[in-house]
Each structure stands twice: as C-alpha cells, then as structure tokens.
Design a protein around this motif. Sequence first.
Motif, PDB file in Angstrom:
ATOM      1  N   UNK A  39       0.866  -1.172   0.000  1.00 43.16           N
ATOM      2  CA  UNK A  39       0.000   0.000   0.000  1.00 43.16           C
ATOM      3  C   UNK A  39       0.903   1.222   0.000  1.00 43.16           C
ATOM      4  N   UNK A  40       0.686   2.102  -0.962  1.00 45.63           N
ATOM      5  CA  UNK A  40       1.484   3.308  -1.097  1.00 45.63           C
ATOM      6  C   UNK A  40       0.599   4.532  -0.902  1.00 45.63           C
ATOM      7  N   UNK A  41       1.068   5.473  -0.109  1.00 47.13           N
ATOM      8  CA  UNK A  41       0.406   6.764   0.000  1.00 47.13           C
ATOM      9  C   UNK A  41       1.229   7.717  -0.851  1.00 47.13           C
ATOM     10  N   UNK A  42       0.588   8.254  -1.890  1.00 44.22           N
ATOM     11  CA  UNK A  42       1.279   9.105  -2.853  1.00 44.22           C
ATOM     12  C   UNK A  42       0.894  10.569  -2.656  1.00 44.22           C
ATOM     13  N   UNK A  43       1.835  11.469  -2.896  1.00 43.45           N
ATOM     14  CA  UNK A  43       1.536  12.896  -2.831  1.00 43.45           C
ATOM     15  C   UNK A  43       0.604  13.299  -3.964  1.00 43.45           C
ATOM     16  N   UNK A  44       0.845  12.737  -5.149  1.00 47.03           N
ATOM     17  CA  UNK A  44       0.041  13.035  -6.320  1.00 47.03           C
ATOM     18  C   UNK A  44      -0.129  11.762  -7.135  1.00 47.03           C
ATOM     19  N   UNK A  45      -1.193  11.724  -7.915  1.00 42.84           N
ATOM     20  CA  UNK A  45      -1.470  10.546  -8.736  1.00 42.84           C
ATOM     21  C   UNK A  45      -0.379  10.296  -9.773  1.00 42.84           C
ATOM     22  N   UNK A  46       0.260  11.348 -10.254  1.00 43.68           N
ATOM     23  CA  UNK A  46       1.285  11.194 -11.307  1.00 43.68           C
ATOM     24  C   UNK A  46       2.507  10.402 -10.827  1.00 43.68           C
ATOM     25  N   UNK A  47       2.669  10.219  -9.530  1.00 47.89           N
ATOM     26  CA  UNK A  47       3.775   9.441  -8.989  1.00 47.89           C
ATOM     27  C   UNK A  47       3.627   7.964  -9.359  1.00 47.89           C
ATOM     28  N   UNK A  48       2.425   7.566  -9.737  1.00 46.38           N
ATOM     29  CA  UNK A  48       2.177   6.173 -10.109  1.00 46.38           C
ATOM     30  C   UNK A  48       3.047   5.734 -11.293  1.00 46.38           C
ATOM     31  N   UNK A  49       3.348   6.636 -12.218  1.00 43.77           N
ATOM     32  CA  UNK A  49       4.204   6.310 -13.371  1.00 43.77           C
ATOM     33  C   UNK A  49       5.577   5.806 -12.944  1.00 43.77           C
ATOM     34  N   UNK A  50       6.300   6.567 -12.106  1.00 46.83           N
ATOM     35  CA  UNK A  50       7.599   6.078 -11.631  1.00 46.83           C
ATOM     36  C   UNK A  50       7.500   4.786 -10.810  1.00 46.83           C
ATOM     37  N   UNK A  51       6.391   4.604 -10.080  1.00 48.29           N
ATOM     38  CA  UNK A  51       6.201   3.359  -9.317  1.00 48.29           C
ATOM     39  C   UNK A  51       6.147   2.174 -10.274  1.00 48.29           C
ATOM     40  N   UNK A  52       5.334   2.287 -11.313  1.00 47.92           N
ATOM     41  CA  UNK A  52       5.212   1.210 -12.306  1.00 47.92           C
ATOM     42  C   UNK A  52       6.550   1.004 -13.017  1.00 47.92           C
ATOM     43  N   UNK A  53       7.239   2.097 -13.348  1.00 50.99           N
ATOM     44  CA  UNK A  53       8.545   2.004 -13.996  1.00 50.99           C
ATOM     45  C   UNK A  53       9.552   1.247 -13.146  1.00 50.99           C
ATOM     46  N   UNK A  54       9.543   1.502 -11.839  1.00 51.87           N
ATOM     47  CA  UNK A  54      10.458   0.796 -10.943  1.00 51.87           C
ATOM     48  C   UNK A  54      10.133  -0.699 -10.914  1.00 51.87           C
ATOM     49  N   UNK A  55       8.844  -1.036 -10.835  1.00 51.08           N
ATOM     50  CA  UNK A  55       8.454  -2.454 -10.840  1.00 51.08           C
ATOM     51  C   UNK A  55       8.950  -3.134 -12.107  1.00 51.08           C
ATOM     52  N   UNK A  56       8.760  -2.473 -13.249  1.00 50.36           N
ATOM     53  CA  UNK A  56       9.206  -3.060 -14.520  1.00 50.36           C
ATOM     54  C   UNK A  56      10.723  -3.218 -14.561  1.00 50.36           C
ATOM     55  N   UNK A  57      11.454  -2.211 -14.090  1.00 49.54           N
ATOM     56  CA  UNK A  57      12.915  -2.284 -14.139  1.00 49.54           C
ATOM     57  C   UNK A  57      13.462  -3.379 -13.228  1.00 49.54           C
ATOM     58  N   UNK A  58      12.743  -3.706 -12.171  1.00 44.93           N
ATOM     59  CA  UNK A  58      13.146  -4.758 -11.238  1.00 44.93           C
ATOM     60  C   UNK A  58      12.543  -6.116 -11.626  1.00 44.93           C
ATOM     61  N   UNK A  59      11.831  -6.167 -12.743  1.00 41.44           N
ATOM     62  CA  UNK A  59      11.164  -7.376 -13.251  1.00 41.44           C
ATOM     63  C   UNK A  59      10.198  -7.956 -12.222  1.00 41.44           C
ATOM     64  N   UNK A  60       9.439  -7.060 -11.599  1.00 40.13           N
ATOM     65  CA  UNK A  60       8.417  -7.452 -10.627  1.00 40.13           C
ATOM     66  C   UNK A  60       7.078  -7.451 -11.353  1.00 40.13           C
ATOM     67  N   UNK A  61       6.361  -8.557 -11.275  1.00 41.66           N
ATOM     68  CA  UNK A  61       5.076  -8.666 -11.946  1.00 41.66           C
ATOM     69  C   UNK A  61       3.985  -7.961 -11.157  1.00 41.66           C
ATOM     70  N   UNK A  62       3.187  -7.156 -11.854  1.00 38.78           N
ATOM     71  CA  UNK A  62       2.048  -6.480 -11.245  1.00 38.78           C
ATOM     72  C   UNK A  62       0.806  -7.320 -11.509  1.00 38.78           C
ATOM     73  N   UNK A  63       0.190  -7.819 -10.446  1.00 38.20           N
ATOM     74  CA  UNK A  63      -0.982  -8.680 -10.563  1.00 38.20           C
ATOM     75  C   UNK A  63      -2.258  -7.861 -10.518  1.00 38.20           C
ATOM     76  N   UNK A  64      -2.316  -6.869  -9.616  1.00 43.62           N
ATOM     77  CA  UNK A  64      -3.508  -6.026  -9.487  1.00 43.62           C
ATOM     78  C   UNK A  64      -3.111  -4.670  -8.931  1.00 43.62           C
ATOM     79  N   UNK A  65      -3.888  -3.657  -9.305  1.00 46.13           N
ATOM     80  CA  UNK A  65      -3.665  -2.301  -8.821  1.00 46.13           C
ATOM     81  C   UNK A  65      -5.020  -1.670  -8.555  1.00 46.13           C
ATOM     82  N   UNK A  66      -5.204  -1.119  -7.372  1.00 46.09           N
ATOM     83  CA  UNK A  66      -6.426  -0.376  -7.064  1.00 46.09           C
ATOM     84  C   UNK A  66      -6.026   0.955  -6.449  1.00 46.09           C
TER      85      UNK A  66
END
Length: 90
Positions: A39-66
């Motif tokens: 669970x992440x508390x973000x300052x702004x919604x646009x921070x979600x882009x770097x979060x997803x980018x980090x997951x991809x760069x670390x080869x972490x699979x995203x199963x669900x996002x709410x």
Amino acid sequence: PIVHLETTPLTDGDVAMLAALSGVRKATHHAGDGASSVELILQEERVLGPVIGLLESRQIGLVALTKRDPTLEDVFVDLVGHSMEEVEHG
C-alpha cells in the motif's frame, strides 16, 4: 491517493526503493504466499508512473492495482501514527 498493489514477491530492498521514490509518502508491505501486497500513500497521482517504472525495471510482476482516495481514518493514522481505536485502547 492511496494505491494498493498486488505483485510477485518483493524483497526488502524492493520495498525500500519504492518508499524512496520522490512523491511516495509511505509504503507498507505485506508478504503473502508467493506474492506481495503493497500500500502506497502518494503525494500526487502522477507518482504512479515512476512506481510502475520501478516495478518493470526490477522485473516485478504487477498482478492487481487499485486506487482510492484517503478516508478520514487514513488521514488520522498518517498524522498521528496510530488508528483512533489504538489511541482509545492504548
């Protein structure tokens, strides 16, 4: 906003990297059976882009996002550090 991610297993290092991203105010990790819940508390919604980018760069699979907006209880916990129930019974 508060974002809940279900991913393939995360290491403590992965969680630390997520928490260190600019715009991430708080990261809470729960390891499950072959998966992780973050669970992440973000300052702004646009921070979600770097979060997803980090997951991809670390080869972490995203199963669900709410995503949800914080409740009054969420704001209280963020400011005080405990839930109202913990304060009343603590």
